[in-house]
Design a protein around this motif. Structure first.
Motif, PDB file in Angstrom:
ATOM      1  N   ALA A   1       0.833  -1.197   0.000  1.00  0.00           N
ATOM      2  CA  ALA A   1       0.000   0.000   0.000  1.00  0.00           C
ATOM      3  C   ALA A   1       0.866   1.245   0.000  1.00  0.00           C
ATOM      4  CB  ALA A   1      -0.898  -0.004   1.242  1.00  0.00           C
ATOM      5  N   GLY A   2       0.453   2.208  -0.785  1.00  0.00           N
ATOM      6  CA  GLY A   2       1.145   3.487  -0.801  1.00  0.00           C
ATOM      7  C   GLY A   2       0.468   4.442   0.155  1.00  0.00           C
ATOM      8  N   GLU A   3       0.829   5.716   0.023  1.00  0.00           N
ATOM      9  CA  GLU A   3       0.153   6.709   0.836  1.00  0.00           C
ATOM     10  C   GLU A   3      -1.295   6.780   0.428  1.00  0.00           C
ATOM     11  OE1 GLU A   3       2.285  10.302   0.348  1.00  0.00           O
ATOM     12  OE2 GLU A   3       4.214   9.410   0.795  1.00  0.00           O
ATOM     13  N   LYS A   4      -2.133   7.247   1.313  1.00  0.00           N
ATOM     14  CA  LYS A   4      -3.564   7.190   1.062  1.00  0.00           C
ATOM     15  C   LYS A   4      -3.980   8.028  -0.124  1.00  0.00           C
ATOM     16  CE  LYS A   4      -8.072   7.574   3.236  1.00  0.00           C
ATOM     17  NZ  LYS A   4      -8.819   7.782   4.458  1.00  0.00           N
ATOM     18  N   SER A   5      -3.351   9.177  -0.310  1.00  0.00           N
ATOM     19  CA  SER A   5      -3.790  10.062  -1.386  1.00  0.00           C
ATOM     20  C   SER A   5      -2.629  10.416  -2.290  1.00  0.00           C
ATOM     21  CB  SER A   5      -4.396  11.344  -0.806  1.00  0.00           C
ATOM     22  OG  SER A   5      -5.508  11.041  -0.004  1.00  0.00           O
ATOM     23  N   GLY A   6      -2.710   9.927  -3.528  1.00  0.00           N
ATOM     24  CA  GLY A   6      -1.708  10.279  -4.524  1.00  0.00           C
ATOM     25  C   GLY A   6      -0.320   9.823  -4.167  1.00  0.00           C
ATOM     26  N   GLY A   7      -0.199   8.765  -3.366  1.00  0.00           N
ATOM     27  CA  GLY A   7       1.102   8.316  -2.902  1.00  0.00           C
ATOM     28  C   GLY A   7       1.738   7.321  -3.824  1.00  0.00           C
ATOM     29  N   LYS A   8       2.936   6.857  -3.457  1.00  0.00           N
ATOM     30  CA  LYS A   8       3.667   5.867  -4.204  1.00  0.00           C
ATOM     31  C   LYS A   8       3.919   4.666  -3.321  1.00  0.00           C
ATOM     32  CE  LYS A   8       6.069   9.214  -7.143  1.00  0.00           C
ATOM     33  NZ  LYS A   8       7.392   9.676  -7.604  1.00  0.00           N
ATOM     34  N   SER A   9       4.144   3.531  -3.958  1.00  0.00           N
ATOM     35  CA  SER A   9       4.484   2.337  -3.214  1.00  0.00           C
ATOM     36  C   SER A   9       5.791   2.575  -2.481  1.00  0.00           C
ATOM     37  CB  SER A   9       4.635   1.150  -4.173  1.00  0.00           C
ATOM     38  OG  SER A   9       5.262   0.084  -3.512  1.00  0.00           O
ATOM     39  N   PRO A  10       5.913   2.167  -1.199  1.00  0.00           N
ATOM     40  CA  PRO A  10       7.150   2.383  -0.462  1.00  0.00           C
ATOM     41  C   PRO A  10       8.293   1.526  -0.987  1.00  0.00           C
ATOM     42  CG  PRO A  10       5.627   1.049   0.822  1.00  0.00           C
ATOM     43  CD  PRO A  10       4.880   1.532  -0.369  1.00  0.00           C
ATOM     44  N   ASP A  11       7.984   0.452  -1.736  1.00  0.00           N
ATOM     45  CA  ASP A  11       9.022  -0.467  -2.190  1.00  0.00           C
ATOM     46  C   ASP A  11       9.524  -0.159  -3.590  1.00  0.00           C
ATOM     47  OD1 ASP A  11       7.677  -3.446  -0.558  1.00  0.00           O
ATOM     48  OD2 ASP A  11       8.835  -1.768   0.212  1.00  0.00           O
ATOM     49  N   SER A  12       8.743   0.522  -4.396  1.00  0.00           N
ATOM     50  CA  SER A  12       9.150   0.808  -5.761  1.00  0.00           C
ATOM     51  C   SER A  12       8.447   2.067  -6.238  1.00  0.00           C
ATOM     52  CB  SER A  12       8.803  -0.364  -6.690  1.00  0.00           C
ATOM     53  OG  SER A  12       7.415  -0.596  -6.709  1.00  0.00           O
ATOM     54  N   ALA A  13       9.063   2.714  -7.222  1.00  0.00           N
ATOM     55  CA  ALA A  13       8.486   3.944  -7.738  1.00  0.00           C
ATOM     56  C   ALA A  13       7.177   3.654  -8.462  1.00  0.00           C
ATOM     57  CB  ALA A  13       9.468   4.614  -8.679  1.00  0.00           C
ATOM     58  N   SER A  14       6.205   4.523  -8.267  1.00  0.00           N
ATOM     59  CA  SER A  14       4.936   4.377  -8.946  1.00  0.00           C
ATOM     60  C   SER A  14       5.097   4.705 -10.421  1.00  0.00           C
ATOM     61  CB  SER A  14       3.907   5.319  -8.320  1.00  0.00           C
ATOM     62  OG  SER A  14       2.721   5.342  -9.079  1.00  0.00           O
ATOM     63  N   THR A  15       4.352   4.007 -11.258  1.00  0.00           N
ATOM     64  CA  THR A  15       4.396   4.288 -12.697  1.00  0.00           C
ATOM     65  C   THR A  15       3.325   5.279 -13.118  1.00  0.00           C
ATOM     66  OG1 THR A  15       2.883   2.471 -13.250  1.00  0.00           O
ATOM     67  CG2 THR A  15       5.234   1.938 -13.115  1.00  0.00           C
ATOM     68  N   VAL A  16       2.534   5.777 -12.158  1.00  0.00           N
ATOM     69  CA  VAL A  16       1.424   6.644 -12.512  1.00  0.00           C
ATOM     70  C   VAL A  16       1.167   7.648 -11.395  1.00  0.00           C
ATOM     71  CG1 VAL A  16      -0.259   4.991 -11.548  1.00  0.00           C
ATOM     72  CG2 VAL A  16      -1.007   6.663 -13.265  1.00  0.00           C
ATOM     73  N   ASN A  17       0.838   8.860 -11.773  1.00  0.00           N
ATOM     74  CA  ASN A  17       0.474   9.887 -10.810  1.00  0.00           C
ATOM     75  C   ASN A  17      -1.041  10.007 -10.771  1.00  0.00           C
ATOM     76  OD1 ASN A  17       3.135  10.735 -10.095  1.00  0.00           O
ATOM     77  ND2 ASN A  17       3.281  11.854 -12.047  1.00  0.00           N
ATOM     78  N   LEU A  18      -1.609   9.935  -9.593  1.00  0.00           N
ATOM     79  CA  LEU A  18      -3.054  10.014  -9.410  1.00  0.00           C
ATOM     80  C   LEU A  18      -3.413  11.194  -8.525  1.00  0.00           C
ATOM     81  CD1 LEU A  18      -3.734   6.210  -8.765  1.00  0.00           C
ATOM     82  CD2 LEU A  18      -4.136   7.467 -10.889  1.00  0.00           C
ATOM     83  N   PRO A  19      -4.565  11.802  -8.746  1.00  0.00           N
ATOM     84  CA  PRO A  19      -4.966  12.951  -7.930  1.00  0.00           C
ATOM     85  C   PRO A  19      -5.480  12.530  -6.560  1.00  0.00           C
ATOM     86  CG  PRO A  19      -6.716  12.396  -9.454  1.00  0.00           C
ATOM     87  CD  PRO A  19      -5.559  11.490  -9.791  1.00  0.00           C
ATOM     88  N   LYS A  20      -5.550  13.476  -5.657  1.00  0.00           N
ATOM     89  CA  LYS A  20      -6.184  13.236  -4.363  1.00  0.00           C
ATOM     90  C   LYS A  20      -7.695  13.299  -4.544  1.00  0.00           C
ATOM     91  CE  LYS A  20      -2.407  15.028  -1.521  1.00  0.00           C
ATOM     92  NZ  LYS A  20      -2.024  15.982  -0.443  1.00  0.00           N
ATOM     93  N   LEU A  21      -8.368  12.248  -4.097  1.00  0.00           N
ATOM     94  CA  LEU A  21      -9.821  12.160  -4.260  1.00  0.00           C
ATOM     95  C   LEU A  21     -10.500  11.868  -2.936  1.00  0.00           C
ATOM     96  CD1 LEU A  21      -9.825   9.934  -7.495  1.00  0.00           C
ATOM     97  CD2 LEU A  21     -10.176  12.415  -7.402  1.00  0.00           C
ATOM     98  N   ASP A  22      -9.931  12.381  -1.842  1.00  0.00           N
ATOM     99  CA  ASP A  22     -10.474  12.080  -0.509  1.00  0.00           C
ATOM    100  C   ASP A  22     -11.956  12.386  -0.427  1.00  0.00           C
ATOM    101  OD1 ASP A  22      -7.953  11.453   1.157  1.00  0.00           O
ATOM    102  OD2 ASP A  22      -7.422  13.305   0.109  1.00  0.00           O
ATOM    103  N   GLY A  23     -12.710  11.395   0.010  1.00  0.00           N
ATOM    104  CA  GLY A  23     -14.146  11.564   0.218  1.00  0.00           C
ATOM    105  C   GLY A  23     -14.998  11.282  -1.000  1.00  0.00           C
ATOM    106  N   GLN A  24     -14.405  11.158  -2.167  1.00  0.00           N
ATOM    107  CA  GLN A  24     -15.194  10.884  -3.375  1.00  0.00           C
ATOM    108  C   GLN A  24     -15.616   9.412  -3.415  1.00  0.00           C
ATOM    109  OE1 GLN A  24     -14.187  12.370  -7.217  1.00  0.00           O
ATOM    110  NE2 GLN A  24     -12.997  14.100  -6.419  1.00  0.00           N
ATOM    111  N   LYS A  25     -16.825   9.191  -3.897  1.00  0.00           N
ATOM    112  CA  LYS A  25     -17.358   7.838  -4.021  1.00  0.00           C
ATOM    113  C   LYS A  25     -17.566   7.510  -5.493  1.00  0.00           C
ATOM    114  CE  LYS A  25     -19.628   7.788   0.499  1.00  0.00           C
ATOM    115  NZ  LYS A  25     -20.908   7.574   1.246  1.00  0.00           N
ATOM    116  N   LEU A  26     -17.001   6.383  -5.907  1.00  0.00           N
ATOM    117  CA  LEU A  26     -17.090   5.950  -7.292  1.00  0.00           C
ATOM    118  C   LEU A  26     -17.674   4.546  -7.353  1.00  0.00           C
ATOM    119  CD1 LEU A  26     -13.492   7.011  -8.422  1.00  0.00           C
ATOM    120  CD2 LEU A  26     -15.603   8.305  -8.749  1.00  0.00           C
ATOM    121  N   SER A  27     -18.216   4.199  -8.507  1.00  0.00           N
ATOM    122  CA  SER A  27     -18.733   2.845  -8.707  1.00  0.00           C
ATOM    123  C   SER A  27     -18.254   2.316 -10.048  1.00  0.00           C
ATOM    124  CB  SER A  27     -20.264   2.825  -8.652  1.00  0.00           C
ATOM    125  OG  SER A  27     -20.818   3.675  -9.643  1.00  0.00           O
ATOM    126  N   VAL A  28     -17.980   1.010 -10.091  1.00  0.00           N
ATOM    127  CA  VAL A  28     -17.511   0.349 -11.301  1.00  0.00           C
ATOM    128  C   VAL A  28     -18.374  -0.883 -11.547  1.00  0.00           C
ATOM    129  CG1 VAL A  28     -15.575  -0.735 -12.491  1.00  0.00           C
ATOM    130  CG2 VAL A  28     -15.153   1.092 -10.836  1.00  0.00           C
TER     131      VAL A  28
END
Length: 455
Positions: A35-62
């Motif tokens: 697990a990376g940081e909760k918001s827009g973080g990177k994996s502690p073991d390896s560099a992330s391949t993607v940058n994601l925005p902070k979406l705290d509190g947002q609810k999505l469905s798939v």
């Protein structure tokens, strides 16, 4: 929209797969990234391949039609997205045909943010109905970095990108019970003629040779498509997929005649035609790999995702369960692929962030490690796959580059190529029951196709 398959590439693709029968299992991956940081973080073991925005509190469905192990493994992918962005994502179980399911949700004012759509034709319908939203810049950048052009084109309509193909499938494989083959003195066939001879050899040993999941009509379309591609060739395949030639064409007659060489011999099919029509796809796999050397069927045809169902038995891939390419009917073995594309149905940063995530190597790695999954992401390290069998299948798919042929029924309008109890699914089920009626089968296929392609 699609690049045509060149048969010369089939030999390259299946050189890798041809060695699978001698391949043992590798270690089992647990399918989970750190697990990376909760918001827009990177994996502690390896560099992330993607940058994601902070979406705290947002609810999505798939929404997706996946169930069982597939749903569980996809949920792991969504869980990591939640950890990295702070969003909450709900999985919405969908039913086939997914266009009808989504239509109901949209009419009720509750569309999912993203839908995993398993048919090219269904993506085109979603665009025509103005449900689908174009893919944003960040997701397109991931696609350009990680995907061959063919996979980008498959998710595009009239030059605009709408779909992100997250999960692919190599649908030209036949899996077999190694012990049943050994006891029968059977070897892996390379041609259709040899395949039928192998089936007779296995039958003579006291084991029914072929397990068919005929209760699910899509498995029967895959049988037809592999035979048709190998026998009629890629140009005809493209023409039939677009309904530029009719289903009454002599090439269709030839393919159905070839398929009837198997379907017309009930003794070669587990439970005969009636039994096959009551057997759902998962059971067609598990009954092949249970019962030791006396299974209900010695072989089962379908894609790499068969590994998911084998995992529900005690059989080990590479030792108890082995695989060979779909036998050549014409000059070469066929290479048919399928896949599931993520399509945004709502505007907003959350849906676009999820598309970006699913186009990333980080997301693909999670399910690849869990098994039962092949990614079209060319940047994914093949070492991520849990065993050598899946690794070879994935490498073969990536090696094909733009020269892949997508599942024909998935390219068709969903009313013809993707609806249980209707269209191609139903007509081929009827054909399994009565494989002598080739002319009647052709006429019904053409009647249904003509209506679907003009509606």
């Amino acid at each position: 929209m699609r690049r045509t398959l060149r048969m010369r590439r089939a030999a390259v693709v299946f050189t890798a797969i041809g060695a699978l029968a001698l391949t043992g299992c590798g270690g089992d991956g647990d399918g989970e990234d750190k697990a990376g940081e909760k918001s827009g973080g990177k994996s502690p073991d390896s560099a992330s391949t993607v940058n994601l925005p902070k979406l705290d509190g947002q609810k999505l469905s798939v929404a997706a039609v996946w169930t069982g192990p597939e749903q569980a493994n996809f949920t792991k992918v969504l869980d990591e997205f939640e950890k990295r962005t702070g969003a909450t994502v709900t999985f919405v179980p969908a039913q086939d045909p997914i266009v009808n399911f989504l239509g109901t949700k949209i009419a009720g004012g509750q569309p999912p943010d993203v839908a995993m759509i398993p048919q090219v034709g269904a993506i085109q319908q979603a665009v025509a109905k103005k449900w689908a939203k174009p893919v944003g810049d960040e997701a397109r950048a991931q696609l350009g970095q990680n995907y061959a052009k063919v996979w980008q084109d498959l998710g595009a309509v009239d030059g605009t990108q709408y779909g992100v193909y997250f999960k692919a499938a190599n649908k030209s494989l036949i899996w077999y019970n190694a012990k049943a083959f050994e006891n029968a003195g059977a070897s892996e066939p390379k041609t259709w003629k040899d395949f039928l001879a192998t089936a007779e050899t296995v039958s003579a040993s006291g084991v029914t040779p072929v397990s068919v999941g005929g209760a699910d009509g899509w498995t029967l379309t895959d049988w037809f498509e592999n035979i048709y591609l190998s026998q009629a060739g890629p140009e005809k395949y493209d023409q039939l997929a677009k309904h530029e030639i009719k289903w009454t064409d002599p090439s269709v007659k030839d393919a159905l005649t070839t398929l009837a060489e198997l379907f017309g011999k009930p003794s070669l099919i587990s439970g005969g035609a009636d039994g096959a029509l009551q057997t759902e796809f998962p059971a067609s796999v598990t009954q092949t790999f249970t019962g030791g050397d006396q299974p209900k069927g010695a072989m089962v045809f379908e894609g790499d995702f068969v590994a998911i169902n084998i995992a529900q038995t005690k059989a080990k891939i590479g030792t108890d369960a082995k695989v060979f390419p779909f036998p050549a009917v014409g000059a070469e073995s066929p290479v048919v692929t399928g896949g599931d594309a993520a399509v945004a149905l709502k505007d907003g940063e959350g849906a676009q962030a999820l598309l970006t995530w699913l186009a990333s190597t980080d997301a693909a790695k999670i399910w690849a490690e869990a098994g039962g999954f092949i990614s079209p992401n060319k940047s994914l390290d093949a070492a991520s796959y849990p065993n050598d069998v899946q690794r070879k299948i994935a490498e073969a798919l990536i090696a094909a580059g733009d020269d892949v042929r997508f599942d024909m029924s998935d390219q068709a309008p969903q009313s013809f190529g993707g609806t249980p109890g209707k269209g191609e699914w139903k007509t081929l089920q009827d054909f399994l029951k009565n494989p002598k009626d080739i002319a009647g089968t052709q006429a019904k296929l053409e009647s249904d196709a003509a209506k679907a392609y003009t509606s």
